[in-house]
Write a protein that holds these residues in place. Structure first.
Motif, PDB file in Angstrom:
ATOM      1  N   ARG A 166      14.878   2.460  10.583  1.00 20.06           N
ATOM      2  CA  ARG A 166      14.278   2.450  11.912  1.00 20.06           C
ATOM      3  C   ARG A 166      14.261   3.835  12.537  1.00 20.06           C
ATOM      4  O   ARG A 166      13.382   4.158  13.318  1.00 20.06           O
ATOM      5  CB  ARG A 166      15.100   1.540  12.840  1.00 20.06           C
ATOM      6  N   CYS A 167      15.276   4.648  12.274  1.00 18.01           N
ATOM      7  CA  CYS A 167      15.441   5.878  13.037  1.00 18.01           C
ATOM      8  C   CYS A 167      14.782   7.088  12.382  1.00 18.01           C
ATOM      9  O   CYS A 167      14.646   8.119  13.012  1.00 18.01           O
ATOM     10  CB  CYS A 167      16.921   6.159  13.257  1.00 18.01           C
ATOM     11  N   GLY A 168      14.399   6.986  11.116  1.00 15.05           N
ATOM     12  CA  GLY A 168      13.777   8.128  10.464  1.00 15.05           C
ATOM     13  C   GLY A 168      14.755   9.072   9.792  1.00 15.05           C
ATOM     14  O   GLY A 168      14.380  10.120   9.295  1.00 15.05           O
ATOM     15  N   LYS A 219       8.388  15.547   4.151  1.00 12.71           N
ATOM     16  CA  LYS A 219       7.318  14.594   4.401  1.00 12.71           C
ATOM     17  C   LYS A 219       5.971  15.298   4.290  1.00 12.71           C
ATOM     18  O   LYS A 219       5.752  16.336   4.880  1.00 12.71           O
ATOM     19  CB  LYS A 219       7.493  14.000   5.799  1.00 12.71           C
ATOM     20  N   LYS A 232       0.462  13.338   7.207  1.00 11.66           N
ATOM     21  CA  LYS A 232       0.173  11.912   7.331  1.00 11.66           C
ATOM     22  C   LYS A 232      -1.154  11.558   6.672  1.00 11.66           C
ATOM     23  O   LYS A 232      -2.171  12.184   6.944  1.00 11.66           O
ATOM     24  CB  LYS A 232       0.109  11.550   8.814  1.00 11.66           C
ATOM     25  N   ARG A 282       0.796  -1.230   0.000  1.00 11.94           N
ATOM     26  CA  ARG A 282       0.000   0.000   0.000  1.00 11.94           C
ATOM     27  C   ARG A 282       0.825   1.275   0.000  1.00 11.94           C
ATOM     28  O   ARG A 282       0.460   2.251  -0.670  1.00 11.94           O
ATOM     29  CB  ARG A 282      -0.974   0.010   1.176  1.00 11.94           C
ATOM     30  N   HIS A 283       1.953   1.272   0.732  1.00 15.27           N
ATOM     31  CA  HIS A 283       2.732   2.509   0.805  1.00 15.27           C
ATOM     32  C   HIS A 283       3.381   2.823  -0.546  1.00 15.27           C
ATOM     33  O   HIS A 283       3.380   3.961  -1.000  1.00 15.27           O
ATOM     34  CB  HIS A 283       3.786   2.413   1.911  1.00 15.27           C
ATOM     35  N   ALA A 310      24.659  -0.136  13.735  1.00 10.28           N
ATOM     36  CA  ALA A 310      24.764  -1.581  13.554  1.00 10.28           C
ATOM     37  C   ALA A 310      23.454  -2.226  13.120  1.00 10.28           C
ATOM     38  O   ALA A 310      23.403  -3.426  12.881  1.00 10.28           O
ATOM     39  CB  ALA A 310      25.249  -2.223  14.853  1.00 10.28           C
ATOM     40  N   ASN A 311      22.362  -1.439  13.010  1.00  6.73           N
ATOM     41  CA  ASN A 311      21.112  -2.038  12.551  1.00  6.73           C
ATOM     42  C   ASN A 311      21.125  -2.340  11.059  1.00  6.73           C
ATOM     43  O   ASN A 311      20.365  -3.166  10.584  1.00  6.73           O
ATOM     44  CB  ASN A 311      19.932  -1.117  12.871  1.00  6.73           C
ATOM     45  N   LEU A 312      21.998  -1.636  10.325  1.00  3.22           N
ATOM     46  CA  LEU A 312      22.136  -1.839   8.892  1.00  3.22           C
ATOM     47  C   LEU A 312      20.791  -1.927   8.182  1.00  3.22           C
ATOM     48  O   LEU A 312      20.492  -2.905   7.497  1.00  3.22           O
ATOM     49  CB  LEU A 312      22.937  -3.122   8.613  1.00  3.22           C
ATOM     50  N   CYS A 313      19.958  -0.918   8.391  1.00  2.00           N
ATOM     51  CA  CYS A 313      18.624  -0.940   7.797  1.00  2.00           C
ATOM     52  C   CYS A 313      18.709  -0.933   6.284  1.00  2.00           C
ATOM     53  O   CYS A 313      19.580  -0.281   5.697  1.00  2.00           O
ATOM     54  CB  CYS A 313      17.829   0.297   8.219  1.00  2.00           C
ATOM     55  N   GLU A 314      17.801  -1.655   5.654  1.00  2.00           N
ATOM     56  CA  GLU A 314      17.714  -1.641   4.206  1.00  2.00           C
ATOM     57  C   GLU A 314      16.729  -0.540   3.826  1.00  2.00           C
ATOM     58  O   GLU A 314      15.536  -0.641   4.098  1.00  2.00           O
ATOM     59  CB  GLU A 314      17.215  -2.991   3.718  1.00  2.00           C
ATOM     60  N   SER A 332      -1.875   8.018   6.115  1.00  2.00           N
ATOM     61  CA  SER A 332      -2.261   6.636   6.410  1.00  2.00           C
ATOM     62  C   SER A 332      -2.753   6.524   7.835  1.00  2.00           C
ATOM     63  O   SER A 332      -2.572   7.420   8.633  1.00  2.00           O
ATOM     64  CB  SER A 332      -1.109   5.689   6.191  1.00  2.00           C
TER      65      SER A 332
END
Lengths: 365, 325
Positions: free
Chosen positions: B310-312, B320, B323, B68-69, B289-293, B325
């Motif tokens: 994760r952190c934005g 942005k 909102k 959906r996003h 170290a989260n290595l977000c994709e 959604s």
């Protein structure tokens, strides 16, 4: 001696403060991350709950930074956590990451039991200094909790996306940086102003959600995939059934400080549903659900790690609370396989459910 | 003609519907996503534009489903909603007074409980996809029967065999075992349907109060064998709405109608989106170290959306919008 300890949300800030006040050389492990979890999953038993895996990862990462001694909480009772310090120590030994272990068993009768243990870590310091250090650590814990509560208030109403997160991190860093009581007092005031400075839309409708459940997954945002942040961004005013300082007061000070919300109140509220200690915070979870429902909250979210026995007991009781007080309830179980997208879909649906309910109820009035 | 567009991008299928202003479904398209959500949405839009009169005016667009996003930023959706809300809204329109919705899609299953027209409770399957469309698809392929005739064959069963439905892998070995024993194909297929229904009711539906009217929707509702198995297990009649396979999209269109009624103006970019060049790329953030994709969507060289961090840090970096959604 270079001392480290496991992460649990912002616990590192007061704990580090207390130890450094006593002149202990502290190594704070890197914040829990996917790397931490990967390390823990690799070396931990699969059917242990996620906190064990993250603890283990924290210790390994701290050891890489030069830590040689672990301070770990103990415990006794139905929850397996009380045994984790020993298990983790044995695993570290097996993989040649041997470190010295100091287990802090929670005091059973009096706070003096805690003092004796901390004195052992502090070595030559006087009793007066030990008491001062504990006081300093506790004040930091309070300050950190205040910042967190302010973030819960601001996030659903923030005008600029991300403003709350930025303020939150800035305020925490200020408190973390304070190295004396007077500095802390100054930092606390500044942090309060920073949080108050988040521009918000006061007319935006928000839903009030009480987050209840197991303490580790409640306090450690990595373990709950940033549950409270997601809820805030979806427009929920969140409150959590337990904060760090409350836990310290309940379990380490045995309720010495008055005027804080206590686990005794929660257990009393649980009485019609669960009159028995079931380990961990199972009884408090049920009682907090009752308290939030009475306080007019719109919904409840229970969170716990996969295989958590006390919370499974609570979960089987909670539908009765939900039915008696007519409050919707969502349970989220966390483990290393949980996906963030799946959680967000459920949170969005839950928020829609609450909003519709509120609308139709208000229309009926 | 004026109306609202609803798009549901799921793991297996991508559905588009066009509702007129009265909430009547004028067009419905069911496509296989085949792992290419952007191309499939574009293909669907093109097909829809061809089928609708050229004077059509889209008053609003809504997106739902696991994609959906992505769909929301590509078409410019007015409502981006989770599939639980979308399914509930659609079922309430097509079956007024519905109190239980059973939904089984390609890789997930849900149960939605409504009371007095409002969602009161819901659940989604968690770690296991046993009993969803993909598994039925796979077994039909293994038995060499077209998925479309699966249900018809199951209906011919005289005494359905009992199959262990707890896990898709064990269900398969159990089925093979029953085949080797010499059980007939209809009995095995009917047994499989009953096993899946048992699994659904014991997991997704655990602890839920299932009251009539019961509606069964999602792609798997095409299988008459499953409908019969549900009726047998629940002891209640089970209704399948005529647009059962595009209910998510119907819900998205209805939610778009609501959203536009509030905002007054639509963000829909028009059917031209079908010919615009969109690119989705991803990179690994090395900030911690989260290595977000992090996924990045570009529309003709302009970055229009980012997510996955994760952190934005990345998603917050591009202006942005408010909102939705």
């Amino acid at each position: 001696m270079r001392v480290t300890f496991p992460h649990m949300g912002n616990l590192y800030i007061p704990l580090k403060a207390m130890l450094q006040y006593l002149g202990v050389d502290v190594v704070v492990p890197p914040l829990s991350s996917k790397k931490t979890l990967t390390l823990g999953v690799k070396h931990g038993p699969e059917f242990a709950c996620m906190p064990l895996k993250l603890n283990l990862g924290n210790f390994m990462e701290a050891r890489e930074l030069g830590a040689d001694t672990i301070i770990m909480a103990g415990g006794c009772g139905p929850c397996r956590f009380g045994y984790y310090a020993q298990i983790e120590n044995a695993i570290l030994k097996d993989i040649a990451y041997e470190m010295q272990l100091i287990v802090l068993e929670p005091p059973e009768k009096h706070i003096s039991e805690l003092l004796v243990k901390i004195k052992r870590i502090a070595g030559q310091r006087s009793w007066w200094q030990v008491i001062q250090a504990i006081r300093f650590g506790y004040k930091k814990a309070r300050a950190v909790d205040e910042v967190e509560m302010a973030a819960f208030q601001a996030r659903p109403r923030e005008l600029v996306a991300g403003a709350t997160d930025a303020a939150y991190h800035e305020a925490l860093a200020l408190i973390d940086g304070a190295s004396s009581l007077s500095e802390l007092e100054f930092a606390r005031e500044n942090a309060g102003q920073i949080m108050a400075g988040v521009a918000r839309d006061h007319n935006r409708p928000v839903l009030k959600i009480g987050v209840i459940g197991e303490i580790y997954t409640l306090l450690e945002p990595f373990s709950n995939q940033g549950l409270e942040r997601h809820l805030g961004l979806l427009g929920a005013l969140v409150d959590r059934s337990i904060y760090l300082s409350e836990w310290i007061n309940d379990h380490l000070f045995l309720g010495l400080i008055k005027g804080l919300r206590s686990s005794k109140e929660a257990c009393a509220a649980a009485a019609p549903y669960l009159r028995h200690f079931v380990g961990g915070h199972g009884q408090e979870t049920v009682g907090s659900a009752v308290n939030y429902a009475r306080a007019g909250y719109d919904g409840l979210i229970q969170v716990f790690p996969f295989t958590c026995m006390p919370e499974i007991v609570a979960r089987s009781v909670l539908p009765d609370v939900g039915a008696d007080y007519s409050i919707p309830l969502l349970t989220l179980i966390m483990d290393e396989h949980s996906g963030e997208a799946g959680m967000v879909t459920r949170l969005e649906a839950f928020m829609d459910l609450l909003a519709q309910r509120k609308e139709s109820r208000e229309a009926c009035r | 003609m004026k109306g609202y567009l609803g798009i549901d991008v799921g793991s297996v299928s991508t559905n588009l519907v066009f509702l007129n202003e009265g909430g009547i479904i004028r067009e419905a398209i069911y496509l296989r996503t085949q792992g290419q959500p952007i191309a499939t949405v574009q293909k669907g839009l093109k097909e829809l534009a061809d089928r609708l009169p050229s004077t059509v005016k889209v008053r609003g667009a809504g997106a739902t489903g696991s994609g959906r996003h992505l769909t929301g930023v590509i078409v410019g959706a007015d409502a981006v909603k989770n599939e639980i809300t979308a399914h509930a809204v659609a079922a309430s329109l097509l079956v007024p007074g519905v109190r239980t919705i059973l939904e089984i899609g390609g890789q997930d299953s849900k149960i939605i409980i409504l009371r007095n027209g409002v969602v009161a409770d819901f659940a989604m399957n968690t770690v296991c996809a046993a009993g969803t469309g993909s598994f039925l698809d796979q077994q039909a392929a293994r038995l060499n029967i077209p998925i479309e005739s699966f249900g018809e064959i199951a209906l011919q069963a005289e005494s359905p065999v009992r199959i262990a439905g707890r896990c898709a892998v064990f269900a398969e070995s159990d089925m093979i075992h029953k085949q080797q024993m010499g059980c007939g194909l209809p009995d095995i297929l009917a047994g499989l349907c009953e096993a899946l229904v048992r699994n659904y009711l014991n997991n997704t539906g655990k602890g839920k109060e299932i009251l009539p009217p019961v509606v069964f929707q999602g792609g798997v509702a095409a299988n008459v064998g499953m409908i019969k198995a549900f009726e047998k297990a629940l002891g209640l009649p089970v209704q399948v709405p005529s647009y059962f396979d595009v209910m998510g999209a119907v819900g998205a269109a209805l939610l778009a109608r609501e959203a536009v009624a509030r905002s007054g103006i639509s963000r829909f970019k028009g059917f031209g989106v079908a010919d615009t060049g969109f690119k989705a790329g991803s990179f690994e953030c090395s900030g911690c170290a989260n290595l977000c994709e992090v996924v990045e969507i570009t529309e003709q060289e302009n970055i229009i959306a980012r997510w996955g961090d994760r952190c934005g840090k990345w998603s917050g970096a591009i202006g942005k919008e408010e909102k939705i959604s």
